[in-house]
Design an enzyme around this catalytic site. Structure first.
Site, PDB file in Angstrom:
ATOM      1  N   GLU A   1       0.012  26.979 -17.302  1.00 17.67           N
ATOM      2  CA  GLU A   1       0.430  28.516 -17.176  1.00 17.67           C
ATOM      3  C   GLU A   1       0.870  29.036 -15.739  1.00 17.67           C
ATOM      4  O   GLU A   1       1.975  29.371 -15.349  1.00 17.67           O
ATOM      5  CB  GLU A   1      -0.206  29.572 -18.137  1.00 17.67           C
ATOM      6  CG  GLU A   1      -0.271  29.199 -19.509  1.00 17.67           C
ATOM      7  CD  GLU A   1      -1.066  28.063 -20.025  1.00 17.67           C
ATOM      8  OE1 GLU A   1      -1.714  27.366 -19.209  1.00 17.67           O
ATOM      9  OE2 GLU A   1      -1.228  27.866 -21.234  1.00 17.67           O
TER      10      GLU A   1
ATOM     11  N   HIS B   1      -8.549  55.972 -20.999  1.00 19.52           N
ATOM     12  CA  HIS B   1      -7.612  56.517 -19.572  1.00 19.52           C
ATOM     13  C   HIS B   1      -6.794  55.461 -19.239  1.00 19.52           C
ATOM     14  O   HIS B   1      -6.794  54.346 -19.892  1.00 19.52           O
ATOM     15  CB  HIS B   1      -8.662  56.736 -18.494  1.00 19.52           C
ATOM     16  CG  HIS B   1      -9.169  55.522 -17.674  1.00 19.52           C
ATOM     17  ND1 HIS B   1     -10.217  54.558 -18.534  1.00 19.52           N
ATOM     18  CD2 HIS B   1      -8.994  54.811 -16.898  1.00 19.52           C
ATOM     19  CE1 HIS B   1     -10.486  53.507 -17.532  1.00 19.52           C
ATOM     20  NE2 HIS B   1      -9.630  53.520 -16.641  1.00 19.52           N
TER      21      HIS B   1
END
Ligand SMILES: O=P(O)(O)O[C@H]1O[C@H](CO)[C@@H](O)[C@H](O)[C@H]1O
Ligand SMILES: O=P(O)(O)O[C@H]1O[C@H](CO)[C@@H](O)[C@H](O)[C@H]1O
Lengths: 359, 359
Positions: free
Chosen positions: B327, B173
């Site tokens: 990061e 989905h």
């Protein structure tokens, strides 16, 4: 200002540091969770592991033997993301392709990556170390910063805590990556703080803290020199920001009292975090402040020193917030409001750690 | 252009869509991994699960029973991050606090969140569905987009695949979140594409693709209408971008042939991804293109339609890249070069799935 009920209705809030928005969907806290559950980890109980390259007296894979260190211990990362090298000498040639130049930009990245052990014992964390040991850590950060800041333009001090945060070694430690370039986030925050300063003649985060201290709604804990709060624009469920009560542009400008009280408030916050879900709370933390190297000669007044805590857990020690789909492609989204997160954290003990008997 | 050896030395590359940089540290691929390992999941083998709220004929927790659907099935998210509500009527009052107004910005966020099942069978994924079933999925996306784009300013179609990507249900989905606001990333990409168009009189991603097709270095797979490549500025280890060979500003402007061939190339890419580490490859994917609603009347020529695939795996089915510490606080960092990632993906079969016997 709005009369919208922010505890009930979806809204977006603006982060003036990053110039971006977060979507807050408070009613969504009710949704059931059927997704991934993290293995619940017991805190590390081994004080010394002769195979752990971060322990005292252990020989690391590169053949170097760690000293019998008693406080902190710093060494060069054996697999550094940044190091020094000499570039091939090159005639600057004029390009005939301005479009290509804009699409394929590349820069040599040079720097230095260091690892710093916080303490000789593997079974401690900053939340369970003595305040004085944390003072040693902060002083070592400042010493490393002073050393690296003459040569590099940015020094990122950061701690990844917990396996869920990609931390590959349970021994209490952090990393310091210094670079010739200014990373994206520092660039962005510098620019936005500068614009604010130009527009209002005031320091963004100093003004922000004043208002938070007046409202009290998002304050978690404070002492004479420091305040921890959940920012109005927080993205992670229990994200906090640690701000000085004074305007301080860089880490090397903290005074003795501020260093002492920084150790105190870090420990208080981390005890609260561990108590929240009764686990050794995972997070990424790090400091932002004015850049160094050649930027030391430029105006830095618009910058305010701060620490950022970015913890991934959402509902329990095993259920985290996923920054995926909508978040990666469109915009960060949160369910819990920053005000509720602050209220929860505020109520937890900041002196009695769930694992440690009080004396 | 540089004569630096990009396979050996750390460097930063610029992302012109986002106006930000990624740090590439190629020599770091050699570092050992002692951190978190993800539980290796077998693909879902249950075709029908009467307790799964995404299966045909199942009654969802809200009391609604799913139809006995045969192709795709769309319903409203039972816990939507965005919905419609009426705001309290409010006299616009002039504020006496311009600083506060800049620090505490908030907007009502309204929208609609839908879930779309790709197929009635829980044990399929886009990589194992028939091409014609994928055509049905694309046509349904376009239908939903057409419907939502009259009312909302942005429609984000996205798929979170795999538990590691926060996906809480194994049935194939995706989600569609439509909003009254333009999310950060769309805003940023629109602005940067517009600046490029103004400066060069050309469409950024069209020019970019031309150069990639000429160099071939980062191309993964292509057909008559589409190209998959690892962008020069990719952040995730095996990140790819899927671009049309024609200039297409929005999803509703794809023609029949492009829809057919989009299904084909999506399936080819996803078979390669599954074959890479012999697992059902986790990722976030989604589409970016020109915004809708009131923006349909504004110039959109600078936009190019594309799909982005953001997969977290790094070394194997169980070791992912963590976007943490450096990061989050400073700048994305990668070890594997985009060129090496592209070469690896290029070599894998795009027709024989590791789990499925070829006919
Ligand atoms: O809506 P889901 O699938 O339950 O939730 C998943 O996707 C959402 C949209 O990217 C994220 O906000 C959630 O953190 C993630 O778990
Ligand atoms: O250097 P470490 O601890 O091995 O690695 C960890 O931190 C780095 C810096 O944030 C990340 O790039 C890695 O993905 C993460 O696993």
């Amino acid at each position: 200002s709005t009369s919208l009920d922010l505890d009930e209705f979806p809204h977006t809030r603006y982060n003036p540091l990053k110039d971006e928005w977060v979507l807050v969907s408070p009613h969504r806290m009710k949704r059931p969770w059927k997704g991934q559950v993290e293995a619940s980890k017991n805190p590390n109980s081994l004080r010394f592991d002769p195979t752990n390259p971060l322990c005292p007296n252990v020989t690391r894979p590169n053949g170097q033997t760690n000293p019998d260190y008693k406080e902190t211990f710093v060494f060069d990362n054996d697999f550094p993301a940044l190091f020094e090298y000499s570039e091939p000498t090159e005639e600057p040639k004029s390009s005939n392709d301005p479009i290509g130049d804009d699409l394929f930009k590349v820069q040599a990245a040079k720097g230095s990556c260091k690892v710093m052990c916080f303490h000789p014992y593997s079974d401690l964390t900053l939340s369970t170390m003595k305040q004085n040991d944390i003072v040693n850590v902060i002083k070592k950060w400042i010493e490393m910063y002073k050393d690296l800041s003459t040569k590099y333009n940015w020094v990122q001090i950061f701690e990844n805590k917990g396996e869920i945060m990609g931390c590959s070694n349970p021994h209490p430690h952090c990393q310091v990556w210094a670079s010739n370039f200014i990373p994206n986030e520092i660039n962005r925050e510098g620019k936005n703080q500068f614009e604010f300063y130009k527009k209002h003649g005031k320091v963004m985060l100093v003004e922000y803290l004043n208002r938070e201290l007046a409202s009290k709604e998002r304050i978690v804990v404070q002492n004479d020199s420091w305040v921890v709060l959940v920012p109005y624009w927080a993205v992670w469920p229990y994200e906090t920001i640690l701000l000085p009560k004074r305007h301080v542009t860089r880490i090397d400008l903290l005074n003795e009292k501020e260093i002492e009280l920084l150790a105190e408030i870090m420990k208080k916050l981390l005890i609260k975090y561990d108590n929240l879900f009764k686990c050794t709370f995972p997070y990424t933390m790090g400091f932002h402040f004015a850049p160094c190297g050649k930027y030391l000669d430029e105006p830095q007044e618009h910058w305010q020193f701060y620490a950022s805590y970015l913890p991934p857990l959402l509902r329990s020690a095993s259920v985290k917030k996923f920054m995926v789909g909508y978040e990666l492609l469109a915009q960060p989204q949160r369910d819990l409001t920053p005000e509720k997160a602050a209220a929860q954290l505020r109520e937890l003990s900041d002196s009695v750690h769930y694992l440690i008997q009080s004396d």
